[in-house]
Design a protein around this motif. Structure first.
Motif: not given
Length: 518
Positions: A232-237
């Motif tokens: 998804y080309h996202r960073k997950f926290e």
């Protein structure tokens, strides 16, 4: 009432003797039923928007999201035990293989073991179950043919196999994508990447979990996070919290005296999901999306879910902008009768409130103070779906027992006095229910975080009958997270389509069309 050992035990739970005494008084006095005026329906109380209106709010959210921190809050502490209730019941019959085969052929109900076995290849966990059996020298198809169903269920449910009976729903594989499968937790990660993205481009998620499952859930997140971040080309926290022991409640016997175990210790029980208001209170975000762990769909059905999540968020931002502008002017004391009438009309039309007769008798300053107090509260916009017989809370008009305002609230069936004909009539006239699909605004107009504990109605706790050591006891559950714990929030209901609500309450729900799409 309490000896020194009791007081020490109470303090270990983070409670005080006076708080526990107050809980015992609640058992003695019982709950106060709310003054329920009417169900909220599309005719009055539930907003039904057309496609153009929906597009407007979706676009508003997409535009404003770039300036916001967004968090997705997922209650995920429950074990999956109830999902497999019918399978457990089948095992406990202790039938011979021939009897098992005959029993399976007779079971045609949707939630039956027969239906489960006939469609076992359609479950996302099928390949895992097949493999764990092969590792022990068993062939799954042969076991079905022989009628040795209990052995299959043993390896599905017990720790020697997949251990699904004791796992949380978050770790159950829900959907099969052919070359990979996703758990319920994985679907929440995927879904958040499509709408719950903050101004910094990150996806923030917060799962409430039970202490015994925390490590396994954390390990799953760390294992799958790289995949989702790459895809998804996202960073997950991802953050986790467990229910605070200070939200435990005392148990009493049937005479409302403290219940003691065989060693003479006081017995405390978890306060129910309403206790999670304390977990929610610690989250700092401009918008908080709330959704249950088991209400997810495969990618093919996500577009509708995404659209209506954005609708709820966009509508909240629209309302919040209006409310904040009114509060700023009320706070500055820049008052005119026309302005106060504008604020009142907004509250009547957009927040669906009905004012008490005495409001008209107030002078201008008193009216401004009244309006300020009613508007300066946390805000939630809730999706409501048509009632198709699912259990859960529903939308109703309730009279506030302090100021007599008639406001929207979510009520559970336990909050209705079914001996009261009016309560019965109102309850059965409801057309919609709450699928735990909501967006929250928890900052005030000055940008300060509301203290959410201040907006709980403590009188909406309820009493249930449980047992321990073969003896009956009364347990106290705190005001539910969606109803009593948010009773004093400003609340708006919007109709959303039924296809946005796809819970998995029993394992065979995963056979429904909504969960079989790839």
């Amino acid at each position: 009432m309490f000896n020194e050992k009791d007081i020490q035990q109470i303090r270990q739970h983070g409670l005080t003797p006076s708080e526990v005494t107050r809980q015992i008084e609640f058992f003695k006095n019982g709950m106060r039923f709310p003054e329920i005026e009417a169900p909220a329906t599309p005719e009055k109380g539930i907003k039904c928007l057309n496609d153009n209106q929906i597009d407007e709010f979706v676009n508003l959210f997409d535009k404003e999201r770039k300036n916001l921190k967004v968090v997705k809050f997922v209650p995920a502490s429950g074990a999956a035990t109830r999902m497999f209730k019918s399978l457990q019941a089948f095992r406990h019959l202790n039938l011979s293989p021939e009897e098992q085969k005959r029993k399976l052929s007779e079971e045609t109900a949707f939630d039956s073991t027969g239906n489960f076995i006939r469609h076992i290849r359609n479950f996302a966990f099928y390949s895992d179950l097949k493999k764990v059996l092969e590792n022990q020298g068993f062939n799954l198809e042969s076991l079905i043919e022989e009628g040795n169903i209990n052995l299959i269920l043993d390896y599905l449910l017990e720790e020697k196999g997949l251990g699904y009976a004791s796992k949380p729903k978050a770790l159950i594989k829900f959907h099969d994508y052919g070359d990979f499968q996703r758990t319920a937790l994985g679907e929440h990660l995927a879904e958040s990447a499509l709408y719950a993205v903050s101004r910094d481009g990150k996806c923030y998620l917060h799962f409430t979990v039970s202490a015994e499952h925390l490590q396994n859930i954390q390990q799953l997140v760390e294992r799958v996070r790289p995949y989702y971040e790459n895809y998804y080309h996202r960073k997950f926290e991802v953050a986790f919290s467990i229910q605070d022991p200070a939200t435990d409640t005392i148990a009493v016997d049937m005479e409302n005296k403290p219940f003691r175990d065989e060693e003479g210790n006081l017995v405390f029980r978890p306060g129910g999901h309403g206790a999670l208001i304390k977990n929610l209170n610690k989250i700092r975000a401009d918008l908080i999306f709330v959704k249950n762990i088991d209400n997810v769909v495969p990618d093919s059905l996500k577009p509708s879910t995404i659209r209506y999540k954005k609708l709820l968020a966009g509508h909240l931002l629209y309302l919040q902008e209006k409310i904040f502008s009114f509060l700023e002017r009320l706070d500055h004391g820049d008052l005119t009768e026309n302005f106060l009438k504008t604020v009142k009309r907004f509250m009547q039309k957009e927040l669906m409130m009905t004012f008490p007769d005495y409001y008209s008798l107030k002078d201008m300053v008193e009216k401004a103070e009244f309006l300020f107090i009613k508007l300066n509260r946390p805000l939630r916009v809730c999706g409501m779906v048509k009632n198709v017989g699912e259990p859960g809370g529903g939308p109703f008009y309730v009279k506030n027992h302090e100021d007599e305002m008639i406001e929207l609230q979510i009520l559970e069936s336990s909050q209705f006095d079914m001996t009261d004909p009016d309560h019965q009539r109102i309850f059965h006239a409801a057309t919609h229910f709450n699928p735990v699909d909501m967006v929250l605004g928890v900052y005030d107009f000055r940008g300060r975080k509301f203290r959410l504990d201040d907006f709980v109605d403590p009188d909406t706790a309820f009493i249930t009958i449980k047992s321990k050591d073969g003896r009956e006891l009364k347990a106290l559950e705190l005001p539910g997270l969606w109803n009593g714990a948010m009773a004093d929030w400003n609340t708006v209901f919007i109709e959303v389509p039924l296809n946005t609500f796809n819970p998995v309450k029993v394992v065979n729900d995963l056979l429904r069309e909504q969960h079989q799409g790839r």
